[in-house]
Design a protein around this motif. Sequence first.
Motif, PDB file in Angstrom:
ATOM      1  N   THR A   1       7.204  22.259  17.063  1.00 21.09           N
ATOM      2  CA  THR A   1       5.876  22.549  16.516  1.00 21.09           C
ATOM      3  C   THR A   1       5.042  23.450  17.408  1.00 21.09           C
ATOM      4  OG1 THR A   1       4.968  20.528  17.458  1.00 21.09           O
ATOM      5  CG2 THR A   1       5.802  20.400  15.209  1.00 21.09           C
ATOM      6  N   GLN A   2       5.572  23.869  18.534  1.00 17.45           N
ATOM      7  CA  GLN A   2       4.769  24.704  19.432  1.00 17.45           C
ATOM      8  C   GLN A   2       4.459  26.072  18.838  1.00 17.45           C
ATOM      9  OE1 GLN A   2       7.083  24.902  23.013  1.00 17.45           O
ATOM     10  NE2 GLN A   2       7.991  26.843  22.492  1.00 17.45           N
ATOM     11  N   PHE A   3       5.186  26.486  17.810  1.00 19.82           N
ATOM     12  CA  PHE A   3       4.942  27.787  17.192  1.00 19.82           C
ATOM     13  C   PHE A   3       4.004  27.700  15.999  1.00 19.82           C
ATOM     14  CE2 PHE A   3       9.149  28.068  19.214  1.00 19.82           C
ATOM     15  CZ  PHE A   3       8.834  29.015  20.169  1.00 19.82           C
ATOM     16  N   GLY A   4       3.514  26.506  15.678  1.00 17.46           N
ATOM     17  CA  GLY A   4       2.488  26.357  14.669  1.00 17.46           C
ATOM     18  C   GLY A   4       2.965  26.270  13.232  1.00 17.46           C
ATOM     19  N   GLU A   5       4.267  26.149  12.994  1.00 17.21           N
ATOM     20  CA  GLU A   5       4.766  26.011  11.627  1.00 17.21           C
ATOM     21  C   GLU A   5       4.427  24.620  11.104  1.00 17.21           C
ATOM     22  OE1 GLU A   5       6.412  27.842   9.260  1.00 17.21           O
ATOM     23  OE2 GLU A   5       5.998  29.593  10.488  1.00 17.21           O
ATOM     24  N   THR A   6       3.578  24.561  10.074  1.00 15.26           N
ATOM     25  CA  THR A   6       3.163  23.262   9.552  1.00 15.26           C
ATOM     26  C   THR A   6       3.392  23.126   8.052  1.00 15.26           C
ATOM     27  OG1 THR A   6       0.887  24.029   9.237  1.00 15.26           O
ATOM     28  CG2 THR A   6       1.412  22.971  11.353  1.00 15.26           C
ATOM     29  N   THR A   7       4.154  24.020   7.470  1.00 13.42           N
ATOM     30  CA  THR A   7       4.416  23.917   6.035  1.00 13.42           C
ATOM     31  C   THR A   7       5.299  22.705   5.754  1.00 13.42           C
ATOM     32  OG1 THR A   7       6.418  25.268   6.150  1.00 13.42           O
ATOM     33  CG2 THR A   7       4.320  26.430   5.800  1.00 13.42           C
ATOM     34  N   ARG A   8       5.319  22.285   4.505  1.00 11.09           N
ATOM     35  CA  ARG A   8       6.155  21.146   4.133  1.00 11.09           C
ATOM     36  C   ARG A   8       7.624  21.448   4.398  1.00 11.09           C
ATOM     37  NH1 ARG A   8       4.294  19.242  -1.689  1.00 11.09           N
ATOM     38  NH2 ARG A   8       6.311  18.220  -1.525  1.00 11.09           N
TER      39      ARG A   8
ATOM     40  N   VAL B   1       8.562  10.169   9.694  1.00 15.24           N
ATOM     41  CA  VAL B   1       7.210  10.735   9.641  1.00 15.24           C
ATOM     42  C   VAL B   1       7.283  12.217   9.247  1.00 15.24           C
ATOM     43  CG1 VAL B   1       5.253  11.423  11.103  1.00 15.24           C
ATOM     44  CG2 VAL B   1       6.119   9.093  11.189  1.00 15.24           C
ATOM     45  N   LEU B   2       8.177  12.958   9.878  1.00 13.92           N
ATOM     46  CA  LEU B   2       8.327  14.387   9.554  1.00 13.92           C
ATOM     47  C   LEU B   2       8.874  14.585   8.148  1.00 13.92           C
ATOM     48  CD1 LEU B   2       9.771  15.607  12.964  1.00 13.92           C
ATOM     49  CD2 LEU B   2       7.481  16.058  12.068  1.00 13.92           C
ATOM     50  N   TRP B   3       9.832  13.777   7.771  1.00 16.04           N
ATOM     51  CA  TRP B   3      10.422  13.865   6.439  1.00 16.04           C
ATOM     52  C   TRP B   3       9.365  13.564   5.376  1.00 16.04           C
ATOM     53  CZ3 TRP B   3      12.768   9.879   3.034  1.00 16.04           C
ATOM     54  CH2 TRP B   3      13.603  10.433   2.069  1.00 16.04           C
ATOM     55  N   GLY B   4       8.538  12.530   5.633  1.00 15.74           N
ATOM     56  CA  GLY B   4       7.452  12.200   4.703  1.00 15.74           C
ATOM     57  C   GLY B   4       6.460  13.343   4.550  1.00 15.74           C
TER      58      GLY B   4
ATOM     59  N   LEU C   1       8.032  15.881   2.352  1.00 15.17           N
ATOM     60  CA  LEU C   1       8.024  15.493   0.939  1.00 15.17           C
ATOM     61  C   LEU C   1       6.621  15.460   0.338  1.00 15.17           C
ATOM     62  CD1 LEU C   1      10.658  12.607   0.976  1.00 15.17           C
ATOM     63  CD2 LEU C   1      10.909  14.904   0.009  1.00 15.17           C
ATOM     64  N   GLY C   2       5.614  15.639   1.200  1.00 12.89           N
ATOM     65  CA  GLY C   2       4.238  15.637   0.712  1.00 12.89           C
ATOM     66  C   GLY C   2       3.608  14.260   0.641  1.00 12.89           C
ATOM     67  N   TRP C   3       4.205  13.270   1.282  1.00 16.69           N
ATOM     68  CA  TRP C   3       3.629  11.931   1.285  1.00 16.69           C
ATOM     69  C   TRP C   3       2.315  11.916   2.041  1.00 16.69           C
ATOM     70  CZ3 TRP C   3       8.553   8.736   2.846  1.00 16.69           C
ATOM     71  CH2 TRP C   3       9.458   8.765   1.787  1.00 16.69           C
ATOM     72  N   TRP C   4       2.187  12.788   3.032  1.00 14.35           N
ATOM     73  CA  TRP C   4       0.961  12.943   3.808  1.00 14.35           C
ATOM     74  C   TRP C   4       0.893  14.376   4.294  1.00 14.35           C
ATOM     75  CZ3 TRP C   4       4.061   8.562   4.860  1.00 14.35           C
ATOM     76  CH2 TRP C   4       5.135   8.802   5.697  1.00 14.35           C
ATOM     77  N   ARG C   5      -0.226  14.732   4.883  1.00 17.18           N
ATOM     78  CA  ARG C   5      -0.425  16.119   5.338  1.00 17.18           C
ATOM     79  C   ARG C   5       0.599  16.484   6.402  1.00 17.18           C
ATOM     80  NH1 ARG C   5      -6.312  17.700   6.765  1.00 17.18           N
ATOM     81  NH2 ARG C   5      -5.057  18.227   8.556  1.00 17.18           N
ATOM     82  N   SER C   6       1.068  17.708   6.326  1.00 17.38           N
ATOM     83  CA  SER C   6       2.033  18.149   7.327  1.00 17.38           C
ATOM     84  C   SER C   6       1.348  18.743   8.555  1.00 17.38           C
ATOM     85  CB  SER C   6       3.013  19.156   6.719  1.00 17.38           C
ATOM     86  OG  SER C   6       2.338  20.308   6.273  1.00 17.38           O
ATOM     87  N   THR C   7       0.101  19.157   8.402  1.00 16.50           N
ATOM     88  CA  THR C   7      -0.646  19.697   9.536  1.00 16.50           C
ATOM     89  C   THR C   7      -1.036  18.557  10.465  1.00 16.50           C
ATOM     90  OG1 THR C   7      -1.527  21.431   8.138  1.00 16.50           O
ATOM     91  CG2 THR C   7      -2.657  21.042  10.217  1.00 16.50           C
ATOM     92  N   GLY C   8      -0.679  18.678  11.737  1.00 19.61           N
ATOM     93  CA  GLY C   8      -1.037  17.674  12.727  1.00 19.61           C
ATOM     94  C   GLY C   8      -0.154  16.437  12.739  1.00 19.61           C
TER      95      GLY C   8
ATOM     96  N   PHE D   1       3.784  11.524  17.985  1.00 17.87           N
ATOM     97  CA  PHE D   1       3.591  11.209  19.405  1.00 17.87           C
ATOM     98  C   PHE D   1       2.938   9.841  19.579  1.00 17.87           C
ATOM     99  CE2 PHE D   1       3.427  15.975  20.230  1.00 17.87           C
ATOM    100  CZ  PHE D   1       4.732  16.009  20.716  1.00 17.87           C
ATOM    101  N   ALA D   2       1.960   9.533  18.749  1.00 18.80           N
ATOM    102  CA  ALA D   2       1.276   8.239  18.845  1.00 18.80           C
ATOM    103  C   ALA D   2       2.247   7.095  18.552  1.00 18.80           C
ATOM    104  CB  ALA D   2       0.085   8.196  17.886  1.00 18.80           C
TER     105      ALA D   2
END
Length: 175
Positions: free
Chosen positions: A41-48, A109-112, A115-122, A128-129
């Motif tokens: 994620t260091q390159f900022g790709e946050t699309t689904r 978490v990433l797979w969800g 799939l759009g279960w939650w926001r992919s940004t952040g 990490f948490a």
Amino acid sequence: MRTESVIRCRGAVWDWLAQPAALFGGVYGLLVSSSAVAALTQFGETTRAARMDDALWVLFTALVSALAHGYAHQIAHRHARGHPGVRGVVRAVLTEWPLVVAVLPTTLVLWGAGLGWWRSTGIEYVAFAINTVLLLGWGLLAARAAGRTWGRAVRIGCIDALLGMAVALVSTLLK
């Protein structure tokens, strides 16, 4: 009678999880998944679609790490184990299952997010948490298995979680 069997079962699970191989694999898997998420994620790709790819890469990284660890253990302990050849390597790799299981929460978490279960940004911060809490749990488990009091075990678990996240971040910066 039923209560005794539940207590015995709980004790067996506790003993099983407190084994060095399970502790090592669990902690190492969490560090692998945290480092992989940070690197991906260091390159900022946050699309689904990117998050779905990230989930697959985290899982793939864990599988390759398990393969490498199992193979290395087989080579290092070839004479002591007495299981030469492919069968021995397969056995050694299969003992690395805690490493793969430890990356499943991050993968989910990433797979969800993919799939759009939650926001992919952040979502990497959520991963990490979760991994930090799981590292605290592994540290707590190890400390309790070593006979520490609950108060001391919580302190040790917190320090283990902080050290684990520091190792993951340093590992990411080096890649």
